[in-house]
Write an enzyme that holds these catalytic residues in place. Structure first.
Site, PDB file in Angstrom:
ATOM      1  N   GLU A  37       0.869  -1.169   0.000  1.00 55.48           N
ATOM      2  CA  GLU A  37       0.000   0.000   0.000  1.00 55.48           C
ATOM      3  C   GLU A  37       0.912   1.225   0.000  1.00 55.48           C
ATOM      4  O   GLU A  37       1.826   1.318   0.837  1.00 55.48           O
ATOM      5  CB  GLU A  37      -0.883   0.006   1.253  1.00 55.48           C
ATOM      6  CG  GLU A  37      -1.861   1.156   1.192  1.00 55.48           C
ATOM      7  CD  GLU A  37      -2.761   1.290   2.407  1.00 55.48           C
ATOM      8  OE1 GLU A  37      -2.753   0.405   3.283  1.00 55.48           O
ATOM      9  OE2 GLU A  37      -3.467   2.319   2.466  1.00 55.48           O
ATOM     10  N   ARG A 264       5.444 -12.639   9.876  1.00 55.05           N
ATOM     11  CA  ARG A 264       6.087 -11.348   9.643  1.00 55.05           C
ATOM     12  C   ARG A 264       7.490 -11.371  10.206  1.00 55.05           C
ATOM     13  O   ARG A 264       7.732 -11.949  11.267  1.00 55.05           O
ATOM     14  CB  ARG A 264       5.371 -10.246  10.426  1.00 55.05           C
ATOM     15  CG  ARG A 264       4.050  -9.823   9.937  1.00 55.05           C
ATOM     16  CD  ARG A 264       3.529  -8.734  10.867  1.00 55.05           C
ATOM     17  NE  ARG A 264       3.859  -7.422  10.359  1.00 55.05           N
ATOM     18  CZ  ARG A 264       3.147  -6.815   9.418  1.00 55.05           C
ATOM     19  NH1 ARG A 264       2.096  -7.379   8.901  1.00 55.05           N
ATOM     20  NH2 ARG A 264       3.504  -5.611   8.993  1.00 55.05           N
ATOM     21  N   LYS A 274       4.295   0.493   9.834  1.00 57.10           N
ATOM     22  CA  LYS A 274       4.326   1.731   9.046  1.00 57.10           C
ATOM     23  C   LYS A 274       3.760   2.904   9.830  1.00 57.10           C
ATOM     24  O   LYS A 274       4.211   4.028   9.675  1.00 57.10           O
ATOM     25  CB  LYS A 274       3.545   1.544   7.744  1.00 57.10           C
ATOM     26  CG  LYS A 274       4.449   1.128   6.594  1.00 57.10           C
ATOM     27  CD  LYS A 274       3.754   1.318   5.266  1.00 57.10           C
ATOM     28  CE  LYS A 274       3.210   0.004   4.778  1.00 57.10           C
ATOM     29  NZ  LYS A 274       2.448   0.111   3.539  1.00 57.10           N
TER      30      LYS A 274
HETATM   31  P1  ATP Z   1       1.925  -2.203   8.192  1.00 59.20           P
HETATM   32  O1  ATP Z   1       1.067  -3.211   8.929  1.00 59.20           O
HETATM   33  O2  ATP Z   1       3.179  -1.820   8.881  1.00 59.20           O
HETATM   34  O3  ATP Z   1       1.143  -1.027   7.705  1.00 59.20           O
HETATM   35  P2  ATP Z   1       1.456  -3.649   5.840  1.00 59.20           P
HETATM   36  O4  ATP Z   1       1.561  -5.109   5.939  1.00 59.20           O
HETATM   37  O5  ATP Z   1       0.080  -3.098   5.908  1.00 59.20           O
HETATM   38  O6  ATP Z   1       2.405  -2.980   6.902  1.00 59.20           O
HETATM   39  P3  ATP Z   1       1.717  -3.407   3.041  1.00 59.20           P
HETATM   40  O7  ATP Z   1       2.193  -2.272   2.227  1.00 59.20           O
HETATM   41  O8  ATP Z   1       0.283  -3.779   2.949  1.00 59.20           O
HETATM   42  O9  ATP Z   1       2.128  -3.088   4.539  1.00 59.20           O
HETATM   43  O10 ATP Z   1       2.630  -4.686   2.787  1.00 59.20           O
HETATM   44  C1  ATP Z   1       2.904  -5.194   1.521  1.00 59.20           C
HETATM   45  C2  ATP Z   1       3.294  -6.651   1.635  1.00 59.20           C
HETATM   46  O11 ATP Z   1       4.435  -6.779   2.497  1.00 59.20           O
HETATM   47  C3  ATP Z   1       2.189  -7.464   2.253  1.00 59.20           C
HETATM   48  O12 ATP Z   1       2.050  -8.666   1.507  1.00 59.20           O
HETATM   49  C4  ATP Z   1       2.644  -7.738   3.648  1.00 59.20           C
HETATM   50  O13 ATP Z   1       2.155  -8.935   4.126  1.00 59.20           O
HETATM   51  C5  ATP Z   1       4.170  -7.743   3.500  1.00 59.20           C
HETATM   52  N1  ATP Z   1       4.797  -7.344   4.757  1.00 59.20           N
HETATM   53  C6  ATP Z   1       4.606  -6.204   5.447  1.00 59.20           C
HETATM   54  N2  ATP Z   1       5.308  -6.198   6.593  1.00 59.20           N
HETATM   55  C7  ATP Z   1       5.998  -7.364   6.629  1.00 59.20           C
HETATM   56  C8  ATP Z   1       6.907  -7.962   7.559  1.00 59.20           C
HETATM   57  N3  ATP Z   1       7.257  -7.340   8.678  1.00 59.20           N
HETATM   58  N4  ATP Z   1       7.407  -9.180   7.261  1.00 59.20           N
HETATM   59  C9  ATP Z   1       7.074  -9.806   6.124  1.00 59.20           C
HETATM   60  N5  ATP Z   1       6.227  -9.305   5.213  1.00 59.20           N
HETATM   61  C10 ATP Z   1       5.685  -8.101   5.444  1.00 59.20           C
HETATM   62 MG    MG Z   2      -1.394  -3.947   4.424  1.00 56.89          MG
END
Ligand code: ATP
Ligand code: MG
Length: 563
Positions: A37, A264, A274
């Site tokens: 995102e 994660r 984020k």
């Molecule tokens: P946040 O929860 O910090 O906002 P997010 O998961 O919503 O992070 P996205 O931009 O939606 O952020 O993530 C894009 C991809 O990266 C998704 O498939 C997510 O599962 C993966 N991802 C995000 N954070 C991690 C992490 N700490 N370890 C592994 N994969 C991750």
């Molecule tokens: Mg997300």
């Protein structure tokens, strides 16, 4: 990327893909996607997901799409869209012409929603947000049906079209899936599919829409439209899988990708949410998203971490469903290993102490040669000017010291790296008794040979005072003092654990003359000090170097002392 890297270690997801391929599922195709995102910069956790998705596509001769999940326009912007592309590319991955936006599918998604309504599987609900929550029930109690649940299809179609046309205010109505208000899985209790959002300008679609689809609805359908075979996501989506499958089973869709969850990555001494990273930037705890203390890809790049080191790290941490809480030392070791192989060696004095070599003539420069790498001759040699006045590090001198102090001591000898053996003859002090200068003499016979019959204590680095370059050196350390900043003492905010010494700026450092040519992004080992890189703000007039990582893990030593 090296050959060694492409044959990645096996994991349970690769086992599933192997089995699918053997069974002829998905017509033998492997198609993945990385779906960020654009509401912030990518961090080390995203790097794990990028390496996983693109790594699988590369190894199986498949494809990996970069898809922006852009259904939440008020938190997203073009700066983030661009930064994400830059960072994925820098990590070494290529999506070719497969760059997509969920917003590319807004029209199709709208049609899918209409299809759901026509099937009697979605309805427009007029309950307030508060009532929706009350009707939802709890984990122990089933929810109750909304009074709008049995609206006739025609009325739903009419209301949904008018939602799109902008007739209703934000929050006055939503479109919901009609599933099961008594489901033990809360995600299945008639989840929201569309909500009304007036007055936001979407970075891709502008003002074309005033209704926006929810993540769960958008994600599975985008995957299907793109022909994804394996939709890899983190464990918090496990409970959403039933909904992912429900939309795809209920609607007529091109294909049904398989959602697979993995844990994660969490890295000690930092945060990877984020929301928290945004707060660190917005509230000025760090300079910006690319502050070298940030666990963002942009921050790590500016700090001097290499793409190869980050990929190596992601491969070492592996992919499982169990807790993935990794010590910072593991990442730093990957960085050290890569830089040790590739970074040319240089000499730099961070805390200068002047040394006058009294038996070396004034105004003369002797050009000595130094190897750029102790093991790799292909990196060549460079000239290092030796002059009457040089700097050594204050830490490398003691007036008196036990024999195990392998540096310069008053009245004794030490070897200058790549140069001669010197003896400290006289210590000059200021009125307060602080040492401000040393008078030494050098032994001209010791450039290549050790002196006969005397044992020299050790080797220290130095820089010519006349020809060295004065520079700013930024010493970065961990941003937090607690291994899990968000799990500190009860009631403590994670910001309470910011490391006050995470940045120390030294403004009077001296670097050897050859570093005058250094360009932003270049990396070096400053011998005996650590790995450093040239900051993007560096210029000839104002040289700036960032410490990437120390030569050894000093934190591990501190941890051991505590025990
Ligand atoms: P946040 O929860 O910090 O906002 P997010 O998961 O919503 O992070 P996205 O931009 O939606 O952020 O993530 C894009 C991809 O990266 C998704 O498939 C997510 O599962 C993966 N991802 C995000 N954070 C991690 C992490 N700490 N370890 C592994 N994969 C991750
Ligand atoms: Mg997300």
């Amino acid at each position: 990327m090296s050959d060694k890297e492409t044959a990645q270690a096996s994991n349970f997801i690769r086992d599933i893909i192997d089995a699918d391929l053997a069974a002829g599922k998905h017509g033998g195709r492997v198609a993945t996607r990385f779906p960020p995102e654009p509401n912030g910069y990518l961090h080390i956790g995203h790097a794990k997901s990028i390496c996983l998705n693109f790594g699988i596509a590369n190894d199986y001769g498949g494809t990996c799409n970069l898809r922006f999940d852009d259904t939440n326009p008020h938190k997203e912007n073009l700066e983030f869209v661009e930064a994400i592309q830059r960072d994925v590319r820098w990590l070494g991955y290529d999506w070719g012409d497969r760059l997509f936006y969920a917003s590319d599918y807004f029209e199709q998604l709208y049609e899918f929603a209409v299809q759901l309504i026509e099937k009697g599987k979605a309805y427009v609900c007029d309950l307030s947000a508060e009532d929706i929550r009350a009707y939802r029930g709890t984990l122990k109690e089933p929810g109750r049906d909304s009074p709008y649940r049995n609206r006739p299809v025609a009325e739903n179609l009419d209301l949904f079209a008018r939602m799109r046309a902008g007739e209703f205010e934000d929050g006055s109505r939503i479109l919901r899936a009609k599933i099961d208000m008594a489901s033990p899985n809360m995600n299945m209790r008639d989840p929201t599919i569309y909500r009304i959002r007036h007055g936001v300008i979407h970075h891709q679609t502008g003002e074309a829409w005033c209704i926006y689809p929810m993540y769960d609805f958008t994600h599975c359908l985008s995957d299907s439209v793109e022909g994804i075979t394996h939709s890899l996501c983190t464990l918090e989506f496990e409970d959403h899988r039933a909904l992912y499958d429900w939309f795809l089973d209920t609607l007529q869709v091109p294909c049904h990708p398989q959602q697979i969850e993995f844990s994660r990555l969490e890295l000690q001494y930092t945060v990877t949410s984020k929301r928290k990273l945004t707060q660190l930037v917005d509230e000025g705890y760090v300079e910006d998203w690319d502050d070298p203390r940030m666990p963002t890809i942009a921050g790590m790049r500016r700090r001097g971490y290499t793409p190869a080191a980050i990929r190596d790290f992601c491969s070492r941490v592996g992919v499982t469903k169990s807790v993935n809480n990794i010590e910072m030392g593991v990442l730093e070791d990957c960085v050290r290993e890569d830089l040790n192989r590739h970074a040319p060696r240089r000499m730099a004095v961070l805390h200068p102490l002047k040394v006058v070599i009294t038996n070396f003539p004034e105004g003369v420069t002797e050009e000595l040669q130094a190897a750029n790498h102790p093991q790799d001759e292909s990196l060549g040699t460079r000239g290092v000017p030796f002059t009457r006045e040089i700097y050594i590090d204050q830490e490398d001198f003691r007036e008196q010291a036990p024999n195990k102090f392998k540096r310069l001591v008053s009245g004794a000898e030490v070897r200058l790296r790549n140069a001669y053996v010197i003896r400290c003859d006289e210590v000059i002090k200021d009125n307060n008794g602080a040492v401000i200068e040393l008078h030494c003499s050098y032994d001209p016979d010791t450039l290549v040979n050790n002196p006969e019959g005397r044992k020299v204590r050790g080797v220290i680095h130095w820089v010519s005072a006349r020809l060295g370059i004065q520079a700013e050196v930024r010493l970065y350390d961990r941003l937090f003092t607690h291994p899990s900043p968000d799990k500190g003492e009860e009631g403590a905010e994670y910001t309470a654990y910011i490391n006050p010494e995470s940045l120390r700026t030294l403004t009077h450092c001296y670097l050897e003359a050859s570093l005058a040519e250094a360009q932003p992004g270049q990396q070096f080992q400053f011998e005996r000090e650590g790995y450093f890189c040239v900051d993007p703000d560096h210029s000839h007039a104002r040289p700036i170097f960032n410490r990437t990582v120390t030569l050894r893990d000093t934190w591990a030593k501190l941890e051991m002392q505590k025990d």
